[in-house]
Design an enzyme around this catalytic site. Structure first.
Site, PDB file in Angstrom:
ATOM      1  N   GLU A 193     -35.440 -16.284  62.890  1.00  0.00           N
ATOM      2  CA  GLU A 193     -34.895 -14.926  63.050  1.00  0.00           C
ATOM      3  C   GLU A 193     -33.619 -14.778  62.248  1.00  0.00           C
ATOM      4  O   GLU A 193     -33.371 -13.759  61.614  1.00  0.00           O
ATOM      5  CB  GLU A 193     -34.628 -14.637  64.530  1.00  0.00           C
ATOM      6  CG  GLU A 193     -34.256 -13.184  64.840  1.00  0.00           C
ATOM      7  CD  GLU A 193     -32.761 -12.878  64.770  1.00  0.00           C
ATOM      8  OE1 GLU A 193     -32.403 -11.704  64.893  1.00  0.00           O
ATOM      9  OE2 GLU A 193     -31.954 -13.807  64.572  1.00  0.00           O
ATOM     10  N   ASP A 216     -32.582 -10.433  72.873  1.00  0.00           N
ATOM     11  CA  ASP A 216     -31.624 -11.102  71.991  1.00  0.00           C
ATOM     12  C   ASP A 216     -30.214 -10.699  72.417  1.00  0.00           C
ATOM     13  O   ASP A 216     -30.053  -9.791  73.232  1.00  0.00           O
ATOM     14  CB  ASP A 216     -31.888 -10.679  70.533  1.00  0.00           C
ATOM     15  CG  ASP A 216     -31.302 -11.637  69.505  1.00  0.00           C
ATOM     16  OD1 ASP A 216     -30.522 -12.546  69.873  1.00  0.00           O
ATOM     17  OD2 ASP A 216     -31.624 -11.476  68.308  1.00  0.00           O
TER      18      ASP A 216
END
Ligand code: CO
Ligand code: ZN
Length: 326
Positions: A193, A216
């Site tokens: 990511e 997140d």
């Protein structure tokens, strides 16, 4: 929750080298899911089978770090960044390679203005006396993560890699307390990511979910003289409205907000003016996926002293457990 966060943040998993953290997560969830697999890029995909909606939940298991690029004759190591490493955050820190070797991060002392500090003016000292000695422990291309063991003080967690192991911990807790539902739920622990939402893209393409939610961390606006931002630590999970990678789908945003209201838990809205998350890659994959995100307010993101409020994590778990049965 703290023990889990400590275990997950302690594991090594610099982007592109997620094997160790993947094994740790897999061991936590294996008995609780119907299927578990690792895809070609290294994403860990766990499935709770069902006949209803296909829901994809994503948290990235990679962390930022550094990569050794050059070793000089005296055994000092030059490095470059893997993901968003600030030279100021890195200075004076310790980094750890996968084999346990620790390096002290320092800089060329001739630098007369700290404003000119760049990663290229910095090096790692692993205590080696020569290139040969250094190469026995570290090879070009090896990566290292920050050292910053998790601790809890009051209701605040402090650690390296809370981005995004705190999100991983939330998904693990949901799996371990899986509510009854007809929906088919895909728990995806994504890779890379931090290098541009890479793993989430290929994972979403395989799954083709009906809806996706990323979990997140996000920045906050609650520290001295911080940038203006609505999000505060301890005020509940933040429902993403927008960041640089995605505008949340209105249906997903509504689903999250309504669920939080029904649960009577605190929540806030997030508009992040820099940065993105896995939802950014997922929503434009496989013909398009309605996507959104639960963001965990986190101070000092991408430093070894990231801070998260444990109540925000617990409430993120509660929120997701509600959302996946809808
Ligand atoms: Co990050
Ligand atoms: Zn992140």
């Amino acid at each position: 929750m703290f023990d889990l966060v400590k275990k997950l943040t302690g594991a090594f998993g610099v982007s592109g080298n997620e094997e160790e953290i993947r094994d740790v997560i897999a061991a936590e969830i294996r008995p609780k899911v119907d299927e578990i697999k690792v895809d070609a890029l290294g994403n860990l995909i766990a499935v709770k089978k069902g006949t209803g909606k296909k829901i994809m939940l994503a948290a990235h298991m990679d962390e930022i770090g550094i990569m050794a690029t050059y070793i000089d004759d005296k055994g000092f190591i030059r490095f470059s960044n893997i993901g968003g490493i600030s030279q100021y955050y890195a200075l004076g820190q310790r980094v750890r390679f996968k084999n346990g070797t620790i390096g002290s991060v320092f800089y060329e002392e001739k630098l007369d203005d700290m404003k000119n500090l760049k990663l290229s003016k910095m090096y790692l000292d692993i205590g080696a006396k020569s290139k040969d000695e250094a190469e026995k422990k570290v090879k070009i291309g090896d990566t290292a993560c920050f050292v910053g063991e998790a601790l809890m003080q009051g209701d605040m967690l402090v650690s390296k890699a809370l981005d995004d192991r705190s999100g991983c911990a939330v998904l693990v807790k949901v799996i371990q307390n899986m509510p009854l539902t007809e929906n088919e739920v895909y728990f995806v622990f994504t890779v890379q990511e931090e290098l541009g939402l890479r793993g989430a893209k290929t994972a979403a393409y395989q799954i083709k979910p009906d809806i996706a939610i990323a979990v997140d961390v996000t920045l906050t606006g609650d520290t001295p003289e911080s940038n203006v931002m609505e999000v505060k630590c301890g005020f509940g999970p933040a429902i993403k409205i927008k960041d640089n990678s995605v505008i949340s789908h209105p249906e997903v945003k509504r689903l999250l907000e309504n669920s939080a209201k029904e649960l009577n838990i605190p929540y806030q809205f997030e508009i992040l003016e820099k940065g993105g998350t896995d939802a950014g890659a997922i929503h434009i994959t496989a013909g398009g996926v309605p996507s959104g995100a639960i963001s965990i307010p986190c101070r000092y993101v991408h430093s070894p002293v990231e801070m998260v409020n444990i109540n925000d994590l617990e409430n993120s778990v509660n929120l997701l457990m509600k959302v996946i049965v809808k």
